[in-house]
Write a protein that holds these residues in place. Sequence first.
Motif, PDB file in Angstrom:
ATOM      1  N   LEU A  36       0.826  -1.202   0.000  1.00 50.62           N
ATOM      2  CA  LEU A  36       0.000   0.000   0.000  1.00 50.62           C
ATOM      3  C   LEU A  36       0.865   1.257   0.000  1.00 50.62           C
ATOM      4  O   LEU A  36       0.576   2.226  -0.714  1.00 50.62           O
ATOM      5  N   ALA A  37       1.948   1.224   0.779  1.00 46.80           N
ATOM      6  CA  ALA A  37       2.846   2.378   0.813  1.00 46.80           C
ATOM      7  C   ALA A  37       3.501   2.605  -0.550  1.00 46.80           C
ATOM      8  O   ALA A  37       3.661   3.746  -0.997  1.00 46.80           O
ATOM      9  N   HIS A  40       0.994   4.276  -2.797  1.00 41.54           N
ATOM     10  CA  HIS A  40       0.742   5.667  -2.412  1.00 41.54           C
ATOM     11  C   HIS A  40       1.909   6.582  -2.788  1.00 41.54           C
ATOM     12  O   HIS A  40       1.726   7.789  -2.891  1.00 41.54           O
ATOM     13  N   ARG A  41       3.084   6.005  -2.974  1.00 42.76           N
ATOM     14  CA  ARG A  41       4.233   6.831  -3.369  1.00 42.76           C
ATOM     15  C   ARG A  41       4.191   7.187  -4.853  1.00 42.76           C
ATOM     16  O   ARG A  41       4.903   8.086  -5.297  1.00 42.76           O
ATOM     17  N   LEU A  91      -7.091   4.862  -3.735  1.00 45.43           N
ATOM     18  CA  LEU A  91      -6.079   5.181  -4.746  1.00 45.43           C
ATOM     19  C   LEU A  91      -6.709   5.847  -5.968  1.00 45.43           C
ATOM     20  O   LEU A  91      -6.144   6.782  -6.532  1.00 45.43           O
ATOM     21  N   ARG A  94      -7.251   9.450  -5.358  1.00 44.32           N
ATOM     22  CA  ARG A  94      -6.057  10.271  -5.577  1.00 44.32           C
ATOM     23  C   ARG A  94      -5.911  10.646  -7.045  1.00 44.32           C
ATOM     24  O   ARG A  94      -5.482  11.752  -7.387  1.00 44.32           O
TER      25      ARG A  94
END
Length: 306
Positions: A36-37, A40-41, A91, A94
Amino acid sequence: MTAVRGFVDALLDLVLPATCAGCDEPAARALCDPCLAALHRVPPRATRPDPAPDGMPPTYALAAYAGVLQRAVVQFKEKNRHELAGALGGLLGRVVDRAVAGSGAPVVLVPVPSTAAAVRRRHGDHMLRLARAAARGRPGAAIARPLRALPRRDDSAELTAAQRAAAARDAFAVRTGDAAALRARVERDGAVVVVLDDIVTTGVTLTAAARRLEEAGVPVHRAAVLAATQRRRERPPAHPEAATQRRRERSPAHPEAATQRCRERPPAHPEAATQRRRERPPAQLAGGPAAVADRWRRDRASRVAD
C-alpha cells in the motif's frame, strides 16, 4: 442469499490466514503495508494510448498495469476480493484529485457500468464499489449513474483493437432521467464530470461512454483510471503490391558472377574421390549387398584398366 455469502466470506476470513492481494504474503489487511505504501508513493499522471481514439477525454492513471497494482486489480475484479474496494477506491480518489486539480468545482463521478452478466459473476458492480470508496472523504463529490451497459456478445479481452472500438460504440445506453439531472447540475453548479474505469487499454470504452453522455448534453471533462496498459502502436499490414515491388527491386545475382564462382572452385581430385568411396561404410550405400558387390567389381576393374 447475498447475506449468507457475506457471512461465509467473513467466517472464512477468520478461519483461514489472509494474504496480501499485491504480493501474496500473509497480511492482516487486503493490501499489506509495504504494498500500500508503494502504491501511495506513485504520483498519478496523465496517460493516453497510442493511437488514441477521437473524442477521448483527458485521462489520468495511477500507474502502469503491472506488478502489485495489476495483481490487486485482478484479485478485486475477478477473484471477488471485495475487501480491496476501500484501498483501491482510495487510490482512485487520488487520481481524481490529480485530474481535477485547481478547478475548485464540485466533482461528479460517473463509473463505467458493468453488464448484468458481469454484475452477477462478480456479485456486484465493481466500478460502483470503487466510485463510492473514491467519493468517501472528498467533500462535495457525488456519484451519478446516467449510463447502463448493454449485453456484450464477446469477451472484450479476446478482441482486437478495431473489434473493441466497434463493440464499444454500442456498449452503453443513456438513462434519460439521470442524464437530465446530471446535465442540470453541471449547468447550475459548474460541476466537473469525471468518468471512472479500472483500466485503460485502447481508450475506446472511455471514449464511447463520454460520447454517449455528450449526446445526452452532459459534458465529460476528465477520465480517471487505476491502471494504464503499456500498449505498442500497431503497425499497418504491408500492402501486397508494395511487397511485390520490393521483390522486383532486389537486384538478382548476375549469371556471369555465378559462372565465375563455379569456375573458381577447385576440381575434386580423382584419387581423393576414389579414396572417399573406399572409406564409405557399406551401410551407407544404397541398393543392398548385391549392389555393393557390383559397384566394388566395377571399381576394381577400372583400377586394373588404369
